[in-house]
Each structure stands twice: as structure tokens, then as C-alpha cells.
Write a protein that holds these residues in place. Structure first.
Motif: not given
Length: 276
Positions: A14, A92-93, A95-96, A99
Motif C-alpha cells: 500500500s 484508495k479502494r 488499498h482499503d 487493509v
DNA sequence: TAGGCCATCTGGTCCT
DNA sequence: AGGACCAGATGGCCTA
């Protein structure tokens, strides 16, 4: 995240957006990789990629990109800005998502440490599914044993644990993995799936207890020979007497539970009605 | 070197 | 209209 090791240390899963942006710039300058199609515009205004294009080509490109909207001709800068924004959102999506995947890894009975390679995504999902199934089974088995201990008379078959208010009653929640097994809570019944899965042998040997191992899983986590005989591929049907723990022996091979589709539809309503 | 895994880009589709 | 979600394509990194 924290369980990541050498692999990710050299390539963060990420990376920061800024880094990504810079890398994108570098890629744009140096490579123009194949993945970056002719519509590539994820780069600063003065895009070298577009320098080679004629004005007509650029215009056609802009028209093509804007075609979905109102066919308005957008400036090159505007198109690039849009593309950058979309790419950033997508990063970002993802990455989330990563996570969340890391969070899932953390709660899995799997070794966490610098010497243990991170579970792959598919392995994580399969392991999680099996883990849930096994925990459900453990619960059912525990209920059954408690009922046996307390006899068969009275409320709930004679057993009314103090935790009655917090634990589910006899019937599993509809859609719950244990639901399909409720009618036959015998010691031997499907728990872990198929074959497909094969993760570290320590993965589920002791549910609820984080397995500690420094042994790295096979690189080909899902393709261990003797599919099913592997650590996760095998079912845990022989429950340890007195321990409640499942047995990882190779005899405990079981077919996959038949409720996968229902689980999916419950967990992902959108997919259920998705005709795509 | 081949294969696995991953990040990223991209265009399409669906949803709010 | 904008954002979320998805899947295909591609290239990089790593390991056996």
C-alpha cells in the motif's frame, strides 16, 4: 500489514499515493507499459506520451474518453485530471481492501511474524471461510456435549446455560454456515472444504489458538499435492476427546458444505441479484 | 526461467 | 453526475 516480510518490504502493498504518482510519472517517462493503453493519461499535463500524437490523434483520444459523457471535448489537462482522480480513487479502494485483508489475516489462526510470509489473498479468504466453518462446528459440538452432560429434560433439552441470553439457541441463524449442519450435529460431518485449500499446516490445528510457526507455507499454497490432504484442505472430523479440538489427520477429508451459495447471497446481497 | 502473486490502469456497469 | 465496484490486461517482484 505487520505480518508482511521480505516480500512486501521491497514492494509495499500500500504505497503512498505520492509515491504512486511519482512511479506513474516514471513509468510514463520510461516505459509506457502495455497495461497503459493508448488512452493512458495518468500523468502530468506535459505528458510525453502525448507528444508523439498528432493533434488529430489527440483530439480523437479526447473524444473517445469523453464519449461516455456528453461528447464534449475536454481539454487534455481536464482529461488527465479526471483520469488521475479516478486512478487515485481506485488505488484508495484497493488499498482499503488490502487493509481489510490484513485485518483478516491478523485474526486468522496463522503465524504472524517476520519470518512468515503473508498469506496470499485467496489463501486468506479460503482460510477464513474454513475457520468460520470450523468455529461454527465447534460451537455446535460444544452445545451438543453440554446437552448430553445436563441430560435431556427441561428447557432446551435440559440444558439452560447461563449464557443462554448471549449464545444462540439450538437453531443456527439462517444463512449461518452451521445452519446446514444443524440437523446432524454428529461428530463427523463436513467442516472444511475441499480440496482447493492448502495452507500452512499450523493454520487450523488449534482453532482459537494462534498457530505459531516459523515455517513458511509452500509458495503454491493452493496447489499442494494430494489436494485435501493438506493442512487446510483436509477436514477436521475427528474431534479430540476432551479437547474439543479438531483432528487434522488425513482421514478427515470431507466434501464441501452445500451452503456456499446461500452464504454468498447473504453476505453479498448485491452479488445475489447481480446478473453481471 | 516459469509460475504465482500483486499493484496499477482502464473501461464498463450499477448505484446513490 | 459522481462514485463504487468489477474484471481484463499488463508488468514487476519473488521463489522454486
Amino acid at each position: 500489514m505487520d505480518s508482511d516480510t521480505s516480500r512486501v518490504s521491497s514492494r509495499p502493498s500500500s504505497p503512498e499515493v505520492d509515491d504512486l504518482f511519482l512511479s506513474t510519472l516514471k513509468k510514463s517517462v520510461h516505459g509506457f507499459s502495455g497495461a497503459v493503453s493508448s488512452t493512458q493519461s495518468d500523468s502530468p499535463p506535459d505528458n510525453p506520451l502525448l507528444r508523439g500524437l498528432s493533434a488529430a490523434e489527440e483530439e480523437a483520444l479526447a473524444l473517445r474518453m469523453a464519449s461516455k459523457k456528453d461528447r464534449k471535448l475536454l481539454s487534455e489537462n481536464e482529461l488527465q485530471a479526471i483520469r488521475l482522480k479516478i486512478n487515485s480513487r481506485e488505488r484508495k479502494r484497493m488499498h482499503d481492501l488490502n487493509v481489510a485483508m490484513d485485518g483478516l489475516r491478523e485474526v486468522m489462526p496463522y503465524a504472524h511474524g517476520p519470518s512468515v510470509r503473508k498469506l496470499s489473498k485467496i489463501a486468506t479468504l479460503l482460510l477464513a471461510r474454513n475457520y468460520i466453518l470450523m468455529l461454527s462446528n465447534s460451537l455446535e459440538e460444544m452445545k451438543r456435549l453440554v446437552s448430553e452432560i445436563y441430560g435431556s429434560g427441561g428447557h432446551h433439552g435440559g440444558f439452560h446455560p447461563a449464557a443462554c441470553g448471549t449464545m444462540t439457541h439450538a437453531g443456527p441463524v439462517p444463512g449461518h454456515p452451521a445452519a446446514s449442519h444443524a440437523s446432524h450435529p454428529a461428530v463427523h460431518h463436513p467442516l472444511l472444504p475441499p480440496a482447493a485449500v492448502s495452507v500452512s499446516s499450523a493454520s487450523l490445528s488449534a482453532p482459537g489458538i494462534s498457530a505459531v510457526t516459523s515455517v513458511r507455507p509452500h509458495h503454491g499454497l493452493l496447489k499442494a499435492p494430494g489436494a485435501g490432504a493438506g493442512p487446510l484442505g483436509g477436514g477436521f472430523q475427528h474431534w479430540g476427546v476432551g479437547t474439543g479440538m479438531p483432528c487434522p489427520c488425513s482421514m478427515c477429508q470431507v466434501p464441501p458444505p452445500p451452503h456456499v451459495s446461500s452464504m454468498s447471497s447473504v453476505a453479498m446481497p448485491r452479488l445475489a441479484g447481480d446478473s453481471k
